[in-house]
Design a protein around this motif. Sequence first.
Motif, PDB file in Angstrom:
ATOM      1  N   ALA A 126       0.807  -1.206   0.000  1.00 39.93           N
ATOM      2  CA  ALA A 126       0.000   0.000   0.000  1.00 39.93           C
ATOM      3  C   ALA A 126       0.850   1.271   0.000  1.00 39.93           C
ATOM      4  N   ASP A 127       1.954   1.309   0.733  1.00 36.24           N
ATOM      5  CA  ASP A 127       2.786   2.520   0.800  1.00 36.24           C
ATOM      6  C   ASP A 127       3.416   2.845  -0.545  1.00 36.24           C
ATOM      7  N   ILE A 128       3.980   1.842  -1.213  1.00 36.54           N
ATOM      8  CA  ILE A 128       4.626   2.104  -2.505  1.00 36.54           C
ATOM      9  C   ILE A 128       3.565   2.434  -3.555  1.00 36.54           C
ATOM     10  N   ILE A 129       2.399   1.804  -3.473  1.00 34.77           N
ATOM     11  CA  ILE A 129       1.310   2.127  -4.403  1.00 34.77           C
ATOM     12  C   ILE A 129       0.909   3.589  -4.239  1.00 34.77           C
ATOM     13  N   THR A 130       0.748   4.043  -2.985  1.00 37.38           N
ATOM     14  CA  THR A 130       0.390   5.437  -2.721  1.00 37.38           C
ATOM     15  C   THR A 130       1.450   6.384  -3.276  1.00 37.38           C
ATOM     16  N   SER A 131       2.718   6.062  -3.079  1.00 32.65           N
ATOM     17  CA  SER A 131       3.798   6.910  -3.608  1.00 32.65           C
ATOM     18  C   SER A 131       3.754   6.977  -5.132  1.00 32.65           C
ATOM     19  N   PHE A 132       3.516   5.843  -5.782  1.00 34.20           N
ATOM     20  CA  PHE A 132       3.436   5.824  -7.241  1.00 34.20           C
ATOM     21  C   PHE A 132       2.227   6.637  -7.724  1.00 34.20           C
ATOM     22  N   ILE A 133       1.111   6.562  -7.008  1.00 36.15           N
ATOM     23  CA  ILE A 133      -0.071   7.353  -7.373  1.00 36.15           C
ATOM     24  C   ILE A 133       0.251   8.835  -7.238  1.00 36.15           C
ATOM     25  N   GLU A 134       0.860   9.224  -6.113  1.00 36.97           N
ATOM     26  CA  GLU A 134       1.191  10.630  -5.874  1.00 36.97           C
ATOM     27  C   GLU A 134       2.115  11.199  -6.946  1.00 36.97           C
ATOM     28  N   HIS A 135       2.981  10.359  -7.508  1.00 40.91           N
ATOM     29  CA  HIS A 135       3.928  10.805  -8.547  1.00 40.91           C
ATOM     30  C   HIS A 135       3.440  10.491  -9.967  1.00 40.91           C
ATOM     31  N   ASN A 136       2.181  10.038 -10.079  1.00 43.53           N
ATOM     32  CA  ASN A 136       1.568   9.735 -11.377  1.00 43.53           C
ATOM     33  C   ASN A 136       2.413   8.747 -12.194  1.00 43.53           C
ATOM     34  N   LEU A 137       2.892   7.698 -11.540  1.00 40.17           N
ATOM     35  CA  LEU A 137       3.792   6.733 -12.175  1.00 40.17           C
ATOM     36  C   LEU A 137       3.107   5.441 -12.612  1.00 40.17           C
ATOM     37  N   ILE A 138       1.819   5.299 -12.347  1.00 42.16           N
ATOM     38  CA  ILE A 138       1.102   4.087 -12.742  1.00 42.16           C
ATOM     39  C   ILE A 138       0.411   4.362 -14.077  1.00 42.16           C
ATOM     40  N   ASP A 139       0.747   3.548 -15.064  1.00 42.50           N
ATOM     41  CA  ASP A 139       0.172   3.716 -16.391  1.00 42.50           C
ATOM     42  C   ASP A 139      -1.140   2.960 -16.558  1.00 42.50           C
ATOM     43  N   GLU A 140      -1.270   1.856 -15.838  1.00 45.64           N
ATOM     44  CA  GLU A 140      -2.471   1.028 -15.980  1.00 45.64           C
ATOM     45  C   GLU A 140      -2.802   0.388 -14.641  1.00 45.64           C
ATOM     46  N   TYR A 141      -4.094   0.386 -14.327  1.00 46.02           N
ATOM     47  CA  TYR A 141      -4.603  -0.226 -13.099  1.00 46.02           C
ATOM     48  C   TYR A 141      -5.418  -1.444 -13.503  1.00 46.02           C
ATOM     49  N   ARG A 142      -4.995  -2.638 -13.070  1.00 49.78           N
ATOM     50  CA  ARG A 142      -5.751  -3.863 -13.325  1.00 49.78           C
ATOM     51  C   ARG A 142      -6.202  -4.391 -11.972  1.00 49.78           C
ATOM     52  N   LEU A 143      -7.439  -4.138 -11.671  1.00 52.30           N
ATOM     53  CA  LEU A 143      -7.974  -4.529 -10.375  1.00 52.30           C
ATOM     54  C   LEU A 143      -8.941  -5.680 -10.563  1.00 52.30           C
ATOM     55  N   SER A 144      -8.617  -6.805  -9.964  1.00 53.41           N
ATOM     56  CA  SER A 144      -9.482  -7.975 -10.023  1.00 53.41           C
ATOM     57  C   SER A 144     -10.317  -8.002  -8.748  1.00 53.41           C
ATOM     58  N   VAL A 145     -11.583  -7.612  -8.886  1.00 53.75           N
ATOM     59  CA  VAL A 145     -12.489  -7.498  -7.749  1.00 53.75           C
ATOM     60  C   VAL A 145     -13.079  -8.875  -7.466  1.00 53.75           C
ATOM     61  N   HIS A 146     -12.813  -9.371  -6.253  1.00 49.59           N
ATOM     62  CA  HIS A 146     -13.252 -10.703  -5.848  1.00 49.59           C
ATOM     63  C   HIS A 146     -14.576 -10.620  -5.096  1.00 49.59           C
ATOM     64  N   GLY A 177     -16.804 -15.367 -10.529  1.00 51.34           N
ATOM     65  CA  GLY A 177     -17.392 -14.197  -9.889  1.00 51.34           C
ATOM     66  C   GLY A 177     -16.434 -13.032  -9.817  1.00 51.34           C
ATOM     67  N   VAL A 178     -15.181 -13.243 -10.201  1.00 48.12           N
ATOM     68  CA  VAL A 178     -14.194 -12.158 -10.228  1.00 48.12           C
ATOM     69  C   VAL A 178     -14.495 -11.264 -11.427  1.00 48.12           C
ATOM     70  N   VAL A 179     -14.434  -9.954 -11.207  1.00 47.35           N
ATOM     71  CA  VAL A 179     -14.580  -8.975 -12.282  1.00 47.35           C
ATOM     72  C   VAL A 179     -13.279  -8.184 -12.336  1.00 47.35           C
ATOM     73  N   GLN A 180     -12.629  -8.213 -13.494  1.00 51.44           N
ATOM     74  CA  GLN A 180     -11.368  -7.479 -13.657  1.00 51.44           C
ATOM     75  C   GLN A 180     -11.654  -6.165 -14.369  1.00 51.44           C
ATOM     76  N   LEU A 181     -11.241  -5.089 -13.740  1.00 51.85           N
ATOM     77  CA  LEU A 181     -11.408  -3.746 -14.283  1.00 51.85           C
ATOM     78  C   LEU A 181     -10.026  -3.225 -14.674  1.00 51.85           C
ATOM     79  N   ILE A 182      -9.880  -2.816 -15.920  1.00 54.69           N
ATOM     80  CA  ILE A 182      -8.593  -2.307 -16.393  1.00 54.69           C
ATOM     81  C   ILE A 182      -8.775  -0.832 -16.745  1.00 54.69           C
ATOM     82  N   TYR A 183      -8.035   0.010 -16.030  1.00 54.85           N
ATOM     83  CA  TYR A 183      -8.116   1.455 -16.198  1.00 54.85           C
ATOM     84  C   TYR A 183      -6.779   2.003 -16.671  1.00 54.85           C
TER      85      TYR A 183
END
Length: 188
Positions: A126-146, A177-183
């Motif tokens: 979570a900490d490194i994810i937050t840092s990457f978000i704050e610096h706009n370093l994530i190009d794609e979010y693939r969230l598999s909602v369980h 039942g998993v739904v994968q959202l790609i942003y």
Amino acid sequence: MTQHSKVILDLAVTLDGFIEGINGEIDWCIMDPEMDFDAFLNQIDAIIYGRKSYDLWGEYSQVLGNNEHGDDSMWEKIHSKAKYVFTRQSINDTNHAHFINTTDLMSTVNKIKSQCEQDIWLYGGADIITSFIEHNLIDEYRLSVHPVVLGKGKPLFENVQDRLNLTLKQTNIYKSGVVQLIYGKARF
């Protein structure tokens, strides 16, 4: 035209937004073969971890002979990737990982991207994810909602201070039942 490596956050998340339970449990995570995690692993060159996540999973090896879902080959593939561990501690590199202690996250990530021919998996935590978000370093979010609600646990988006606008690129629905959202990043 040269294709640049993307930093991809690929995570399992509960319906109520947790990436793990209150005791770190991830037993709710469905390893659905239909999701073709192997294909994702084939498109990445490197994995970025925070130190705590690396300590838990960076050198993980399951119990021998417990290969009911083909996990041995999955872990072999994961461990074949270059690993970058962002940490505040001073740790020497190993044969398996590069330990990075820097305040210049942007140039460090750009350097890693320039060394990769394929994409980079931002594993977490979570900490490194937050840092990457704050610096706009994530190009794609693939969230598999369980399909589970934990009620308590470690939230995915913890301590995010600013709004993050994204564009839905793709939705995948699986029999489990998993739904994968790609942003991707929102384009204005």
